[in-house]
Structure formats: C-alpha cells, structure tokens
Design an enzyme around this catalytic site. Structure first.
Site, mmCIF file in Angstrom:
data_model
loop_
_atom_site.group_PDB
_atom_site.id
_atom_site.type_symbol
_atom_site.label_atom_id
_atom_site.label_comp_id
_atom_site.label_asym_id
_atom_site.label_seq_id
_atom_site.Cartn_x
_atom_site.Cartn_y
_atom_site.Cartn_z
ATOM 1 N N GLU A 19 -1.082 -0.597 -4.109
ATOM 2 C CA GLU A 19 -2.323 0.120 -3.804
ATOM 3 C C GLU A 19 -2.081 1.617 -3.705
ATOM 4 O O GLU A 19 -1.079 2.052 -3.128
ATOM 5 C CB GLU A 19 -2.888 -0.402 -2.478
ATOM 6 C CG GLU A 19 -4.185 0.251 -2.060
ATOM 7 C CD GLU A 19 -4.773 -0.386 -0.821
ATOM 8 O OE1 GLU A 19 -5.571 0.282 -0.133
ATOM 9 O OE2 GLU A 19 -4.447 -1.554 -0.529
ATOM 10 N N ASP B 112 0.843 -1.197 0.000
ATOM 11 C CA ASP B 112 0.000 0.000 0.000
ATOM 12 C C ASP B 112 0.877 1.245 0.000
ATOM 13 O O ASP B 112 1.489 1.586 1.004
ATOM 14 C CB ASP B 112 -0.903 -0.013 1.235
ATOM 15 C CG ASP B 112 -1.987 1.050 1.183
ATOM 16 O OD1 ASP B 112 -1.970 1.875 0.250
ATOM 17 O OD2 ASP B 112 -2.846 1.055 2.081
ATOM 18 N N HIS C 151 -12.181 -2.534 0.197
ATOM 19 C CA HIS C 151 -11.388 -1.934 1.272
ATOM 20 C C HIS C 151 -12.185 -2.057 2.564
ATOM 21 O O HIS C 151 -13.362 -1.748 2.610
ATOM 22 C CB HIS C 151 -11.169 -0.461 0.920
ATOM 23 C CG HIS C 151 -10.418 0.333 1.924
ATOM 24 N ND1 HIS C 151 -11.039 1.149 2.843
ATOM 25 C CD2 HIS C 151 -9.086 0.481 2.141
ATOM 26 C CE1 HIS C 151 -10.125 1.773 3.568
ATOM 27 N NE2 HIS C 151 -8.935 1.374 3.177
ATOM 28 N N HIS D 24 -0.376 4.092 -0.206
ATOM 29 C CA HIS D 24 -1.195 4.943 0.663
ATOM 30 C C HIS D 24 -1.264 6.394 0.160
ATOM 31 O O HIS D 24 -1.596 7.309 0.912
ATOM 32 C CB HIS D 24 -0.641 4.914 2.103
ATOM 33 C CG HIS D 24 -1.701 4.996 3.165
ATOM 34 N ND1 HIS D 24 -1.940 6.114 3.917
ATOM 35 C CD2 HIS D 24 -2.595 4.063 3.592
ATOM 36 C CE1 HIS D 24 -2.910 5.889 4.775
ATOM 37 N NE2 HIS D 24 -3.340 4.651 4.589
ATOM 38 N N GLU E 39 -10.483 3.348 -2.166
ATOM 39 C CA GLU E 39 -11.028 3.743 -0.867
ATOM 40 C C GLU E 39 -11.394 5.217 -0.819
ATOM 41 O O GLU E 39 -12.191 5.626 0.030
ATOM 42 C CB GLU E 39 -10.042 3.419 0.249
ATOM 43 C CG GLU E 39 -8.774 4.256 0.232
ATOM 44 C CD GLU E 39 -7.708 3.717 1.168
ATOM 45 O OE1 GLU E 39 -7.597 4.239 2.288
ATOM 46 O OE2 GLU E 39 -6.999 2.787 0.768
ATOM 47 N N ASP F 73 -14.932 1.102 -0.594
ATOM 48 C CA ASP F 73 -15.196 0.897 0.833
ATOM 49 C C ASP F 73 -16.693 0.999 1.059
ATOM 50 O O ASP F 73 -17.296 2.040 0.788
ATOM 51 C CB ASP F 73 -14.446 1.939 1.664
ATOM 52 C CG ASP F 73 -14.460 1.633 3.147
ATOM 53 O OD1 ASP F 73 -15.562 1.399 3.688
ATOM 54 O OD2 ASP F 73 -13.389 1.643 3.772
#
Length: 381
Positions: free
Chosen positions: A207, A181, A283, A183, A233, A256
C-alpha cells in the site's frame, strides 16, 4: 419532502468528527467527516457549508453534493471533501431511515450478505506482530495489515528493510494474509528494494509504495513487481483517481469515504474502478459511522475485495474504539474473516447521542505524529 433544519458537528475521541443533520420533521441522519490531524479546518468548512444548505430539501442529496462541490470556485482537496463527506453520509442516513431501508437498498441492492475484513497490527513503529496477529486470529480475522517500516531515510541502509520481511514471514506462518503499508514513508530508492524482498512471501498487497503525487514512480514500480499495488486514501475525488486508473498503476483502490465526498462519490469511484478491473478495498481506520458508510457501498459493488476496520487500532488505545458511540456494537463481530452485512435502516448503526455529546465536550483535536531523521530532517510519517 422535509427541509434541513440544522447541521451540528462533534469532535470526539480518539480523532473523529461526527456530523448530525436534522430536518424539519425531526428526522435525523449521522455522518462522519474525520480528517486525521486537520479537525479544525474541516470544522471551519462545515460552518460555511451549513449556511448554504439549511432550508434545502434534505432528499436532494445529489443537488446538495454538486452545490457544495462546485459553488465557491475552488473544488476538491482533503478539507472540503471531508466536510462534504460528513454532510453526504448524514443525508443518505436520514433519507434511508425515513424510508425504513438500509442505504444499500437505495444504491441498487446488495450483491453479498457478508464482507471480508482485515484489521491493523504493529503500530506506527511496528513490533510484536506475531503476538498481535495471533490476537486478531482469535478475534476471527484471517487477514491483517501492518506498517512496513519505521521512518526511513531517502536512501537508507538496505538492512533497514530486513525487519519488514521478518514480520511478514511471522504473520504468514500463522496462516494469515497480510497487507504491507509503505505509508508513503519510503522513497523510490528504498521502495524498489523492499517490494522485491517481499515478493517471495506473497503479501496481500503493498500500500502507498510511494507518495501518491508520484504517479510516474508508482507506475514504474508496478511494472517491476507481481505484488498488487494498493492506494487511494490521499486521493479525494473521481478526478484524482482517474489518472491512476488510466495509467494502470494501481490494482486495488482504497478510497476513504470520509475524504472523497461521502457515499455518493465512493459509489461513483467504485464503478469507475470496475471498468478498469481494479478491486475496491475502502480505506477506513476511522470511526463506526465511516465504516458503516463503507459497508453500504461495499454491499452493492461488484469489485469489492476487502474492508479495513479500526477495531483495536493503535490510535484507539486508551480511548474510544470502533464499538463506542453506538447502541448496537455487535454488528462489528468478526467470524471466519467476515462481518455480516448491516441490515438496519439507514447506515445500520444506532448512534448513542448522549455519549457523543458528553465525550465531545472539551475534546482536543488529534495531532498527527511526525518523524525526524538523525540530522533533524523531516521524514515521511
């Protein structure tokens, strides 16, 4: 049909927001509208939405969804969609419980009897991943996810990326798969380098290689790496997802359920992804209600790939965990990398309302961490 009598919400540790809807016949459904770091904003939105839907037929889920989405001129965004998620999930739970069936039976029925899952290791400043990955392996997981880096400058020293490669190698040496990730912490000059460095070690996916608003950069990056690109997400509706699918910039979509408008919208997004040959991997580093909602959609989605779950995630340390707030936590037991499909009515979990009410009393809102660089500049968390 029974009308909605009340809507309640509960701020509970570690960082979750549960929603309870009760109808005039005493039927109950539970939802989750957690929006990490923005709890008070969602609570304010739920106050407004409650005045609109009390007295409406609880079975009219799609009508209520459209009403809350379209009334008020402004649509979408993380706050309003998270509030809508809490209500939508609760309404599906209420309706399916009344009929005595799992929600996935109302969505067309199941395609599978068990679901592939992964868990987190490493924390926000990743370390000790070999030990943590071995612990996950002992719990029954065959796949994990970890943050790629700590905070990184817009154009940092290339050596800042070396530790990520070593962590991935350590996990792979245990025979486990690992998603990495980024992020959104890494900007384009560094993301290109890291994606290339990771390729020989075959991560499951990378990700959010860039912040989701940079669709052009993500598309460019996806064309220069064979590693699957995963994100979603920070996309909050099918309309947010649409340009990513059209551009071919994403291989695995991670919507998500708490941020896209609940089960109703997650199901629509899943079907959209199928038409573009994009895998679904929702997610879910959140609570048991959110995970149970994901599982209901995963069960009937042909393109489902793998499900994130928050068991033992670093945000839960020292407080409540995925197994809290329910009377049947054994449903989250992992065996050979899979969990069994939830078979009980509604969401398939039984909420411990006494615990919810007790631990919500005086619960403080969770505040998102943040990173500052050596010059005091704000960096992506």
């Amino acid at each position: 049909m029974a009308k909605i009598k009340s809507v309640e919400y509960f701020r509970v540790p570690p960082r979750w927001l549960f929603v309870k809807i009760t109808d005039e016949d005493g039927g109950v459904g539970w939802g989750e509208g957690s929006l990490e770091g923005h709890t008070q904003a969602v609570e304010g939105c739920l106050d407004a939405y409650t005045t609109r839907i009390v007295g409406m037929e609880a079975d009219d889920i799609e009508h209520i969804w459209q009403l809350l989405y379209r009334f008020g001129f402004y649509c979408g965004g993380p706050v309003m969609m998270s509030a809508l998620s809490g209500i939508d999930i609760a309404l599906w739970d209420l309706k399916a419980r009344k009929l005595g069936v799992p929600i996935h039976q109302l969505l067309g029925g199941k395609l599978r009897s068990k679901l592939k899952v992964y868990a987190w290791i490493g924390g926000d400043r990743p370390d000790d991943v070999e030990i943590q990955a071995k612990g996950r392996q002992d719990q029954g997981f065959l796949a994990v996810k970890m943050n790629a880096t700590e905070d990184v400058g817009w154009m940092d020293t290339p050596s800042a990326l070396d530790s990520c490669v070593e962590r991935l190698k350590a996990v792979k040496n245990l025979g486990m798969d690992a998603g990495i990730d980024f992020h959104g912490r890494i900007h384009k000059p560094m993301a290109k380098q890291l994606a290339k460095l990771l390729e020989p070690h075959r991560p499951m996916f990378i990700e959010e290689p860039l912040l989701s608003e940079n669709i052009e950069g993500i598309k460019n990056l996806s064309q220069h790496t064979p590693t699957p690109i995963a994100l979603g997400e920070r996309l909050h509706s099918r309309w947010d997802v649409k340009p990513y699918l059209e551009s071919g910039a994403v291989d695995i979509l991670q919507p998500d359920v708490c941020h896209v408008g609940g089960i109703s919208e997650l199901r629509r997004i899943a079907t959209m992804c199928e038409t573009y040959d994009v895998a679904l991997a929702p997610h879910c580093p959140l609570g048991p209600i959110a995970l149970a909602a994901c599982v209901q959609v995963d069960a009937c989605s042909a393109n489902f790939a793998i499900q994130e779950m928050s068991l033992g995630i670093h945000y839960n340390a020292g407080t409540q965990d995925l197994t809290s707030y329910s009377k049947n936590p054994e449903v989250w037991n992992v065996k050979d990398g899979y969990i069994d499909l939830l078979s009980g009515p509604g969401l398939g979990i039984e909420i411990d309302e006494e615990q919810v009410r007790r631990l919500s009393a005086g619960a403080e809102p969770w505040v998102s961490p943040g990173f500052l660089g050596p010059g005091g500049e704000v960096r992506e968390w």
